[in-house]
Design an enzyme around this catalytic site. Structure first.
Site, PDB file in Angstrom:
ATOM      1  NE  ARG A 263      -4.305   1.299   1.341  1.00 20.51           N
ATOM      2  CZ  ARG A 263      -5.511   0.847   1.561  1.00 20.51           C
ATOM      3  NH1 ARG A 263      -5.736  -0.049   2.495  1.00 20.51           N
ATOM      4  NH2 ARG A 263      -6.522   1.267   0.842  1.00 20.51           N
TER       5      ARG A 263
ATOM      6  CG  PHE B  98      -7.219  -1.329  -2.703  1.00 19.64           C
ATOM      7  CD1 PHE B  98      -7.549  -2.672  -2.760  1.00 19.64           C
ATOM      8  CD2 PHE B  98      -6.213  -0.853  -3.531  1.00 19.64           C
ATOM      9  CE1 PHE B  98      -6.885  -3.530  -3.623  1.00 19.64           C
ATOM     10  CE2 PHE B  98      -5.542  -1.693  -4.393  1.00 19.64           C
ATOM     11  CZ  PHE B  98      -5.885  -3.035  -4.444  1.00 19.64           C
ATOM     12  CG  HIS B  99     -12.889  -0.123   2.693  1.00 12.80           C
ATOM     13  ND1 HIS B  99     -12.357  -0.044   3.956  1.00 12.80           N
ATOM     14  CD2 HIS B  99     -14.187   0.261   2.794  1.00 12.80           C
ATOM     15  CE1 HIS B  99     -13.287   0.357   4.798  1.00 12.80           C
ATOM     16  NE2 HIS B  99     -14.412   0.555   4.116  1.00 12.80           N
ATOM     17  CE1 TYR B 100     -11.267   2.474   7.682  1.00 10.98           C
ATOM     18  CE2 TYR B 100     -12.900   3.287   6.111  1.00 10.98           C
ATOM     19  CZ  TYR B 100     -12.581   2.792   7.362  1.00 10.98           C
ATOM     20  OH  TYR B 100     -13.567   2.599   8.292  1.00 10.98           O
ATOM     21  NE  ARG B 101     -12.776  -1.144   8.678  1.00 14.32           N
ATOM     22  CZ  ARG B 101     -14.086  -1.005   8.782  1.00 14.32           C
ATOM     23  NH1 ARG B 101     -14.894  -1.638   7.949  1.00 14.32           N
ATOM     24  NH2 ARG B 101     -14.587  -0.252   9.743  1.00 14.32           N
TER      25      ARG B 101
END
Length: 180
Positions: A112, A126-129
């Site tokens: 990331r 992407f989602h933040y998770r």
């Protein structure tokens, strides 16, 4: 077909560990359903880098990527960082709505960081998770070492192989460590 429950798995191979100095040289993606069944494999892309970038790799990366054939694939590739990002996004858009899947993989925070620095459009998809298999690996090492030791990885350090191993490893922890 897009499904917000699908999971995006990604792996990058880089010239080193510092996203401000090093660059991405290979990337791959796999989309699974929420039960970890593979739905599609995305493009596996060797990203061209100039010779001076490859010459700047440390000893471990020079040896590993040389032995795996990745360094030669990078030399022969005509795909730029921007083209690799666009190809990967085009693939993902077919399977997962934007910002619905966490970024999935092993030690995924490192990937990331490189995406944020070198492929911000892809990182923003992407989602933040994060769904990081290495979290379960660390917990198993402390709470159930026999479970951790019973999963063996091939360690080819090729992006697609690494993703397949990460998915298999999460299945292993689901079946032997997490009580469902």
């Amino acid at each position: 077909m897009q499904n917000p429950q699908n999971l995006i798995w990604i792996d990058l191979e880089m010239t080193g560990l510092d996203p401000d100095r090093d660059v991405i040289i290979e990337m791959a993606t796999i989309v699974t359903d929420s039960d970890l069944n593979t739905l599609a494999e995305g493009p596996v892309i060797a990203i061209h880098q100039p010779e001076e970038v490859l010459a700047g790799m440390d000893e471990w990366n020079t040896r590993q990527h040389g032995q795996s054939g990745l360094t030669q694939r990078v030399r022969e590739s005509t795909v730029s960082m921007a083209e690799a990002e666009a190809q990967t996004l085009a693939f993902l858009e077919q399977w997962v709505p934007k910002r619905s899947s966490p970024i999935c993989g092993n030690s995924i925070c490192q990937d990331r960081r490189f995406l944020y620095r070198h492929m911000p459009r892809l990182e923003g998809y992407f989602h933040y998770r994060n769904l990081d298999v290495s979290t379960l690996k660390e917990l198993a090492a402390r709470w159930a070492p026999q479970v951790r030791e019973s999963f063996k990885k091939g360690n080819t350090h090729l992006a697609l192989d690494d993703i397949r191993e990460s998915i298999a490893e999460l299945r292993h922890y689901r079946d032997h460590f997490i009580k469902l």
